[in-house]
Design a protein around this motif. Sequence first.
Motif, PDB file in Angstrom:
ATOM      1  N   THR A 416      44.707  54.516  33.969  1.00 31.05           N
ATOM      2  CA  THR A 416      44.473  53.105  34.296  1.00 31.05           C
ATOM      3  C   THR A 416      43.191  52.644  33.627  1.00 31.05           C
ATOM      4  O   THR A 416      42.292  53.442  33.326  1.00 31.05           O
ATOM      5  N   TRP A 417      43.109  51.331  33.399  1.00 34.55           N
ATOM      6  CA  TRP A 417      41.929  50.766  32.761  1.00 34.55           C
ATOM      7  C   TRP A 417      41.734  49.328  33.228  1.00 34.55           C
ATOM      8  O   TRP A 417      42.598  48.740  33.884  1.00 34.55           O
ATOM      9  N   LYS A 418      40.585  48.773  32.901  1.00 33.32           N
ATOM     10  CA  LYS A 418      40.263  47.395  33.231  1.00 33.32           C
ATOM     11  C   LYS A 418      40.104  46.611  31.942  1.00 33.32           C
ATOM     12  O   LYS A 418      39.572  47.121  30.956  1.00 33.32           O
ATOM     13  N   ALA A 419      40.577  45.337  31.962  1.00 33.64           N
ATOM     14  CA  ALA A 419      40.477  44.516  30.765  1.00 33.64           C
ATOM     15  C   ALA A 419      40.400  43.054  31.165  1.00 33.64           C
ATOM     16  O   ALA A 419      40.736  42.684  32.290  1.00 33.64           O
ATOM     17  N   SER A 420      39.972  42.209  30.230  1.00 33.25           N
ATOM     18  CA  SER A 420      39.893  40.779  30.501  1.00 33.25           C
ATOM     19  C   SER A 420      41.298  40.188  30.610  1.00 33.25           C
ATOM     20  O   SER A 420      42.272  40.753  30.106  1.00 33.25           O
ATOM     21  N   HIS A 421      41.375  39.018  31.258  1.00 34.15           N
ATOM     22  CA  HIS A 421      42.672  38.395  31.495  1.00 34.15           C
ATOM     23  C   HIS A 421      43.348  37.947  30.208  1.00 34.15           C
ATOM     24  O   HIS A 421      44.564  37.731  30.180  1.00 34.15           O
ATOM     25  N   GLU A 422      42.584  37.817  29.134  1.00 33.57           N
ATOM     26  CA  GLU A 422      43.161  37.346  27.878  1.00 33.57           C
ATOM     27  C   GLU A 422      43.933  38.433  27.146  1.00 33.57           C
ATOM     28  O   GLU A 422      44.708  38.135  26.234  1.00 33.57           O
ATOM     29  N   GLN A 423      43.736  39.683  27.520  1.00 35.86           N
ATOM     30  CA  GLN A 423      44.435  40.781  26.863  1.00 35.86           C
ATOM     31  C   GLN A 423      45.773  41.012  27.551  1.00 35.86           C
ATOM     32  O   GLN A 423      45.831  41.288  28.747  1.00 35.86           O
TER      33      GLN A 423
END
Length: 668
Positions: A416-423
């Motif tokens: 799992t990972w975290k990313a900005s909403h634009e990705q």
Amino acid sequence: MRYLNKDWWIPALLILNIIVFTGLFFYDLNKKISFGLREVIGTVTFKKNSVHRKFFSHVVWQDIESNSPVANRDTIRSFGNADVNIDLKNGINILMDEDSMVYLDVTDKEQKINFQGGSVSIDSTNGKAKNLSVFSGNYKISISEPSHIKLEKSVDSALNLFVKEGSVSIDVDGKTQIIKKDEKLDISSQGISVETVPFKLLSPQNQKQYTTSSTISPTFEWEKKVNVSESFIEVSKTLKFSKLIYKKTTTENSEKVSLGEGVYYWRVGGSVSGKTEYSEIRKLFVFSNLVPKTFSPANKAAFSYFASPPVINFFWSKNDYSNRYTLQISTSPDFKNPLEYKVNSNHITLSNLIEGTYYWRVITDISLENVNQLVSTTYTFSVNQKGTIAPPIPLNPFSNEYVVLKRGNQNKILLTWKASHEQKVFKVEVSKGGNFMNPVINKKVSSLSIWLTEIAEEGTWYWRVLGYTSDGVESGYSNMAKFHTTYDPNLAFQKAKDIPTIDNEKTEENTTKVAEENQKTTNEIKKIQKDETKKIGNTNVHARLEAPAKLYPVSPNNKVNPTNGKPIQFKWKKVPQAADYELNLYKDKSKGGNLIFKDRTKKNHYEFKKFDKLDKGKFEWEVNAIDKYNKPGKKVRGMFQIDIPNDPLDELKPDDIEITSPKVMYRE
């Protein structure tokens, strides 16, 4: 070639009718009925959101908000801990306690109230009501002068009537009886009796509200109307007084009692002619910590975006006595010209805040004595627009975590990972080396996680993530993270002590910690790309504890009755290497219900006694083991149902609903 039967359209038409009318039925069942042009006869207010209304000619109940208009021929019912106040335009005031129901038929010529269960006070002393009639089953109470009465209807008593002011007449078995001030009428299976109220409660008034930051000590006062030397006061958190929190016998007519936050019931009793007699029952509320607490975004939080503004979740504490909130957002700390969002829940998601510094707070609209609004503390956050997209941040597995494989099975490893909403799309690469020249896994996914099924050998694995926007703009690769696989669970337990503890409630802080660990991994990888078998630094190991086996309760068929005063026994099997167990309790979690209780225990069972947090309905509970390094294990879930027997409101049948119709009750 065979032709279709000419009557084929008949079953097709029947099936179409079934589909159409089933859809219409569910639409009618779930739609919010408009108030429309119905005649307004008053206003309903309450402090707890547990009140329903049923319009005349409808069979569907719907939630109503506080300060809502009341229409003629409305049926109003309340639930646990409710305190409903109905102010009619003709001056009549109706106070409803919990689990009560009334039907209103009020015109200029005649006022009719159908009392169908629970506890209700009707005060006409300040109004101009004439010819007021109160119906309860086969009994009719006529009020021709300004009066104040209280009605109680329970399972073991057909009707209790207290007259506080004025006088009323009641028709019983064809006879008319006059009930005067400070008298009470009891109708039960033992017969009918009219007698002087032995104890008259003076203060606090019914449904009195107190606000405090800790505890209060109200003075309870009463008057003896009969010749008794002693009396006793009882205070309970249940209407049936099944569990007392205070009881004292005294020769005085007052008593001070220290109370914390909660809903309380009190009464006075004593021995009259060898028989224990009681006063009416009154209720009071003690409120504390009502000011909303702002949770997210955290104070001084920072958000960034590349092209479109970020998605920001605003979340604050829920108030049990109001669901009317106003979120204010401003670019100045004095909130000049703020953006305002009125919501009926304790959260809202916004994606329209461009670059700048913002201040936010929450205002709760509440109807309490001397309190109209409650304002939270002010938090600030910033939004920054950047020329590049921030790369994703790997989260799980933790840096240097050990994953235990099982022989003979297809192993699944979750990344799992975290990313900005634009990705919107992500490329995931997994390699046995740090250079990723020949990754063993190279996949694209449209979520923030992926299950790996290709890894079946022991070793050290490195992984990274690349994000793409919907326009194909790349974010750049994340920092590299690593994890280990082994078939030896003992090795995992031996190494687990070096895994850093992660607090799931501190997401931003955790993300920073994980990013730091992954940056360390990236730096280490750069040093050893020529020797991938070399041991890297201090090897940390983690093996997640298995989920406990639940024993009780396990399904909605397990019904719990809290009225017997016995605690709910949650039971599960022990888990090896478990230091603690964490228990979470939810109300209707499948329908988006909130967490209502959380606690830890070292035992494989838990006695739950906080019944004030429960009401009727379905509940879900979770339990997971915690190892000695404070690492949570896998969760197991169970369900149960709160069932309160002999509740008149629960025993209503479709035929009973017809009773509320004036065509049956009041028209001749």
